[in-house]
Design an enzyme around this catalytic site. Structure first.
Site, PDB file in Angstrom:
ATOM      1  N   PRO A 170      48.932  57.018  49.587  1.00  0.00           N
ATOM      2  CA  PRO A 170      49.300  55.681  49.118  1.00  0.00           C
ATOM      3  C   PRO A 170      48.515  54.598  49.854  1.00  0.00           C
ATOM      4  O   PRO A 170      48.296  54.689  51.065  1.00  0.00           O
ATOM      5  CB  PRO A 170      50.792  55.594  49.450  1.00  0.00           C
ATOM      6  CG  PRO A 170      50.946  56.488  50.651  1.00  0.00           C
ATOM      7  CD  PRO A 170      49.971  57.619  50.440  1.00  0.00           C
ATOM      8  N   ARG A 196      47.894  50.867  48.004  1.00  0.00           N
ATOM      9  CA  ARG A 196      48.479  49.673  47.412  1.00  0.00           C
ATOM     10  C   ARG A 196      49.990  49.620  47.608  1.00  0.00           C
ATOM     11  O   ARG A 196      50.554  48.559  47.893  1.00  0.00           O
ATOM     12  CB  ARG A 196      48.157  49.679  45.912  1.00  0.00           C
ATOM     13  CG  ARG A 196      48.719  48.516  45.124  1.00  0.00           C
ATOM     14  CD  ARG A 196      48.700  48.833  43.627  1.00  0.00           C
ATOM     15  NE  ARG A 196      47.477  49.460  43.186  1.00  0.00           N
ATOM     16  CZ  ARG A 196      46.423  48.812  42.706  1.00  0.00           C
ATOM     17  NH1 ARG A 196      46.467  47.503  42.602  1.00  0.00           N
ATOM     18  NH2 ARG A 196      45.346  49.470  42.325  1.00  0.00           N
ATOM     19  N   ARG A 209      40.663  40.489  41.495  1.00  0.00           N
ATOM     20  CA  ARG A 209      41.362  41.411  40.604  1.00  0.00           C
ATOM     21  C   ARG A 209      41.695  40.835  39.223  1.00  0.00           C
ATOM     22  O   ARG A 209      41.572  41.536  38.221  1.00  0.00           O
ATOM     23  CB  ARG A 209      42.637  41.935  41.283  1.00  0.00           C
ATOM     24  CG  ARG A 209      42.341  42.722  42.558  1.00  0.00           C
ATOM     25  CD  ARG A 209      43.588  43.309  43.182  1.00  0.00           C
ATOM     26  NE  ARG A 209      44.152  44.332  42.328  1.00  0.00           N
ATOM     27  CZ  ARG A 209      45.284  44.192  41.660  1.00  0.00           C
ATOM     28  NH1 ARG A 209      45.977  43.071  41.728  1.00  0.00           N
ATOM     29  NH2 ARG A 209      45.727  45.166  40.907  1.00  0.00           N
ATOM     30  N   TYR A 226      40.328  43.082  36.317  1.00  0.00           N
ATOM     31  CA  TYR A 226      41.301  43.939  35.640  1.00  0.00           C
ATOM     32  C   TYR A 226      42.313  43.176  34.800  1.00  0.00           C
ATOM     33  O   TYR A 226      43.196  43.785  34.202  1.00  0.00           O
ATOM     34  CB  TYR A 226      42.097  44.762  36.659  1.00  0.00           C
ATOM     35  CG  TYR A 226      41.288  45.500  37.686  1.00  0.00           C
ATOM     36  CD1 TYR A 226      41.654  45.468  39.036  1.00  0.00           C
ATOM     37  CD2 TYR A 226      40.164  46.224  37.329  1.00  0.00           C
ATOM     38  CE1 TYR A 226      40.921  46.132  39.986  1.00  0.00           C
ATOM     39  CE2 TYR A 226      39.415  46.896  38.282  1.00  0.00           C
ATOM     40  CZ  TYR A 226      39.802  46.846  39.615  1.00  0.00           C
ATOM     41  OH  TYR A 226      39.083  47.506  40.564  1.00  0.00           O
ATOM     42  N   CYS A 244      32.643  28.625  40.592  1.00  0.00           N
ATOM     43  CA  CYS A 244      31.882  28.219  39.408  1.00  0.00           C
ATOM     44  C   CYS A 244      31.797  29.340  38.379  1.00  0.00           C
ATOM     45  O   CYS A 244      30.716  29.826  38.040  1.00  0.00           O
ATOM     46  CB  CYS A 244      30.496  27.754  39.828  1.00  0.00           C
ATOM     47  SG  CYS A 244      30.527  26.297  40.872  1.00  0.00           S
ATOM     48  N   GLU A 245      32.946  29.783  37.930  1.00  0.00           N
ATOM     49  CA  GLU A 245      33.065  30.795  36.890  1.00  0.00           C
ATOM     50  C   GLU A 245      34.262  30.449  36.022  1.00  0.00           C
ATOM     51  O   GLU A 245      35.354  30.167  36.541  1.00  0.00           O
ATOM     52  CB  GLU A 245      33.298  32.200  37.490  1.00  0.00           C
ATOM     53  CG  GLU A 245      32.155  32.740  38.316  1.00  0.00           C
ATOM     54  CD  GLU A 245      30.994  33.208  37.463  1.00  0.00           C
ATOM     55  OE1 GLU A 245      31.213  33.496  36.264  1.00  0.00           O
ATOM     56  OE2 GLU A 245      29.869  33.282  37.997  1.00  0.00           O
TER      57      GLU A 245
END
Length: 442
Positions: free
Chosen positions: A300, A302, A338, A342, A369-370
């Site tokens: 494990p 996360r 993330r 995802y 800047c995205e």
């Protein structure tokens, strides 16, 4: 702006927060006895807060659920010196993926024999470091590693190894984090015979001791069934290896990928059910095959670090664009990629002040800047959210800072541990001086 209702705090609202989370003053959350606003004032924002007691409690939950298994913390989720120290004290091993993770752990004092090295493309430095430091096991992920590792070990050396096999199981919360199928980069397939061929080659290397099989199905798995299927398929392979080579493997590593809830009401893997059903399935499959039950290993990452972490940001601007409201904060995809990778969704909360305003639907965005730099789309925050406010994002302990980048050269945030009313710095903020010092040429 769509008005919803006046925000209130309930047990359900805090279900994805660390168990130590309280609200000593209305609208002002505290974790580990430390107000988040106090952490932000003392260490600046963005800042990551890690609840030490929550980390340790989750380690103990795993050890209690799997008393006969070896539990390895997957360091790729988040690793620092304190985290390695906590894992050592709680009796867990470590699963590392690079010489960097390995050296950090060992130089902290973590016993190298309780470390397992993974990686689909281990560099010569990775292998040399693992052998030099005396890593417990190396997981072979490709046939090319066998000869390279045997040569590095030398004719008089010895190294325990495992083989990562692909059981042909699709499981996980997103296609980019499903690793149990035959169409991705990890492991050796059972279906096409590559795993069996690699194992035969390992058996021809006397300095390599094959201790068991390893698999990892993916991440954010919330059901038990994929793990049971994996047990059956891996025990089936173990039975064939016994028939062909008289080989009895004593370890079976099912990896990790245990799903957690990021927002209230989301499903999480039932750890008690997983432990009970996996043990029963393993015992039954081995009895049918006439094999002794191998020691179970789980990894494990996360599920230990994620729920123990909180990211705290400061609001920089609030922009109304048509029907949309964008709340921009002083962090973003450089400290948490993330959502962009995802499509992960979070449940941020206003903290540090009590608002009586009705809740409204907003999108929390980062400073980069995205257009895809979105931390939380279509979430509820008080309608009067304004620059200077603090937003706290729970379940931020895993795959945030470990995947952080240097985008826009804003510098990575610090990590602060909280426990029993005290806060201490674990990892300092990356400064402009740090960034300049690496830039050595003109």
């Amino acid at each position: 702006m769509t008005t919803v209702h006046e925000p209130t705090t309930s047990a359900a609202d805090l279900s994805v927060w660390p168990a130590s989370t309280t609200e000593p003053l209305r609208g002002a959350l505290a974790v580990g006895g430390v107000p988040l606003a106090e952490v932000a004032d003392r260490f600046g924002t963005p800042v990551y807060v890690l609840d030490e007691a929550e980390v340790r409690d989750r380690c103990r939950t795993y050890r209690d659920a799997f008393p006969d298994a070896e539990v390895l913390y997957a360091a790729k989720a988040f690793l620092c010196r304190a985290m390695a120290h906590w894992m050592d004290e709680e009796g867990l091993g470590l699963d590392v993926c690079s010489a960097g993770e390995l050296e950090l752990a060992v130089t902290t004092g973590f016993p190298p024999e309780r470390i397992v090295l993974h990686g689909n493309a281990k560099s010569p430095r990775d292998l040399d470091t693992a052998l030099r430091l005396g890593v417990g096991r190396i997981v072979i992920d490709s046939p090319a590693e066998i000869a390279r590792l045997a040569a590095a070990v030398g004719p008089d050396g010895h190294q325990k190894v495992m083989v990562r096999v692909v059981p042909g199981i699709s499981a996980g919360g997103h296609e980019k984090i499903r690793t149990g199928t035959d169409d991705q980069k990890f492991g050796l397939s059972i279906a096409d015979g590559y795993a069996q061929h690699a194992i035969a080659r390992i058996l021809d290397q006397p300095q390599l001791e094959l201790t068991g099989l390893h698999c990892h199905l993916g991440s954010q798995i919330t059901g038990v069934k994929p793990y049971l299927v994996a047990v059956r398929r891996l025990v089936g392979l173990m039975a064939r290896l016994y028939e062909q080579h008289g080989l009895v493997l004593r370890e079976l590593d099912l990896g990790g990928g245990h799903g957690i809830a990021y927002r209230p009401g989301e499903e999480a893997l039932d750890l008690t059910a997983l432990a009970r059903k996996v043990r029963a399935e393993l015992a039954e499959a081995c009895a049918t095959a006439g094999l002794p039950v191998p020691r179970l290993i789980i990894e494990p990452g996360r599920a230990i670090a994620g729920p123990a972490g909180i990211a705290v940001y400061r609001v920089l601007s609030v922009k109304h664009t048509g029907e949309h409201v964008f709340v921009a904060v002083d962090g973003g995809m450089s400290d948490n990629p993330r959502p962009a990778l995802y499509g992960v969704r979070y449940a941020p909360r206003l903290t540090g002040r009590h608002s009586t305003a009705a809740a409204a639907r907003v999108t929390v965005v980062g400073r980069h800047c995205e257009a895809g730099d979105v931390l939380a789309a279509d979430v509820e925050l008080p309608a009067d959210v304004r620059p200077g406010d603090l937003l706290a994002v729970p379940v931020a302990g895993a795959y945030h800072l470990s995947m952080a980048s240097g985008y826009n050269l804003v510098g990575r945030p610090p990590v602060v541990a909280v426990r029993d009313g005290l806060a201490r710095l674990l990892v300092r903020r990356e400064s402009l001086a740090d960034i300049r010092s690496r830039d050595v040429g003109l």
